[in-house]
Design a protein around this motif. Structure first.
Motif, PDB file in Angstrom:
ATOM      1  N   ASP A 287      -1.196 -93.527  19.112  1.00 19.47           N
ATOM      2  CA  ASP A 287       0.012 -92.825  18.645  1.00 19.47           C
ATOM      3  C   ASP A 287       0.148 -92.961  17.130  1.00 19.47           C
ATOM      4  N   ASP A 288      -0.037 -94.188  16.624  1.00 22.99           N
ATOM      5  CA  ASP A 288       0.061 -94.419  15.178  1.00 22.99           C
ATOM      6  C   ASP A 288      -1.032 -93.649  14.428  1.00 22.99           C
ATOM      7  N   PHE A 289      -2.209 -93.647  15.020  1.00 22.96           N
ATOM      8  CA  PHE A 289      -3.324 -92.910  14.421  1.00 22.96           C
ATOM      9  C   PHE A 289      -2.971 -91.426  14.291  1.00 22.96           C
ATOM     10  N   ALA A 290      -2.386 -90.869  15.351  1.00 23.45           N
ATOM     11  CA  ALA A 290      -2.018 -89.449  15.355  1.00 23.45           C
ATOM     12  C   ALA A 290      -0.965 -89.157  14.278  1.00 23.45           C
ATOM     13  N   VAL A 291      -0.018 -90.079  14.097  1.00 26.36           N
ATOM     14  CA  VAL A 291       1.020 -89.895  13.070  1.00 26.36           C
ATOM     15  C   VAL A 291       0.366 -89.861  11.686  1.00 26.36           C
ATOM     16  N   HIS A 292      -0.540 -90.817  11.442  1.00 23.94           N
ATOM     17  CA  HIS A 292      -1.258 -90.835  10.155  1.00 23.94           C
ATOM     18  C   HIS A 292      -2.056 -89.544   9.970  1.00 23.94           C
ATOM     19  N   ALA A 293      -2.793 -89.141  11.018  1.00 20.42           N
ATOM     20  CA  ALA A 293      -3.649 -87.955  10.912  1.00 20.42           C
ATOM     21  C   ALA A 293      -2.815 -86.712  10.614  1.00 20.42           C
ATOM     22  N   GLN A 294      -1.646 -86.613  11.242  1.00 21.96           N
ATOM     23  CA  GLN A 294      -0.780 -85.452  11.001  1.00 21.96           C
ATOM     24  C   GLN A 294      -0.273 -85.430   9.566  1.00 21.96           C
ATOM     25  N   ALA A 295       0.109 -86.618   9.067  1.00 20.95           N
ATOM     26  CA  ALA A 295       0.604 -86.701   7.686  1.00 20.95           C
ATOM     27  C   ALA A 295      -0.507 -86.336   6.699  1.00 20.95           C
TER      28      ALA A 295
END
Ligand SMILES: [Fe+2]
Ligand SMILES: [Fe+2]
Length: 136
Positions: free
Chosen positions: A86-94
């Motif tokens: 989930d954290d990875f996805a947030v970083h990737a989206q940003a």
């Protein structure tokens, strides 16, 4: 210079999982080297997506392995994996929203994830696997 090098402290004593951890480390270093070479945009996002895929596959493999050996903390471990993804996805989206330019916060997250997760959380099941083998 790579983000991180493999060393003995990352050895959890389970060969297949060590190999997959090395693949994750390599994929992280490819992202890091690309960023240092000034890469951004779709080329960088493809490298980040590849890291995400390799990690997702590893977590599934690892969870199947933990189920096989009857690891008592499997559910907790699954929850930690889910949070990492989930954290990875947030970083990737940003990063995608910023034109594919990785942030230093992203690399701090990756470095921490490798060191804290593998050296502490994964090592725990490595030790469990070792003692379960001894008991068998
Ligand atoms: Fe894990
Ligand atoms: Fe792992």
């Amino acid at each position: 210079m790579p983000l991180m090098n493999w060393d003995q402290s990352l050895d959890i004593g389970v060969e297949k999982m060590n190999a997959e951890h090395r693949d994750i480390l390599d994929a992280m270093n490819i992202v890091y080297d690309g960023a240092n070479a000034g890469q951004s945009g779709p080329a960088m996002m493809a490298k980040i997506a590849r890291l995400g895929d390799i990690t997702t596959r590893h977590f599934a493999d690892e969870e199947a392995y933990l189920a096989r050996i009857g690891y008592p903390e499997l559910e907790i471990h699954k929850g930690i994996h889910k949070k990492l993804l989930d954290d990875f996805a947030v970083h990737a989206q940003a990063i995608a929203a910023a034109g594919g330019v990785p942030t230093s916060a992203f690399f701090t997250f990756l470095r921490l994830w490798l060191s804290a997760h593998i050296k502490c959380i994964d090592l725990k099941y490595g030790n469990y696997a070792k003692s379960a083998q001894k008991a068998a």
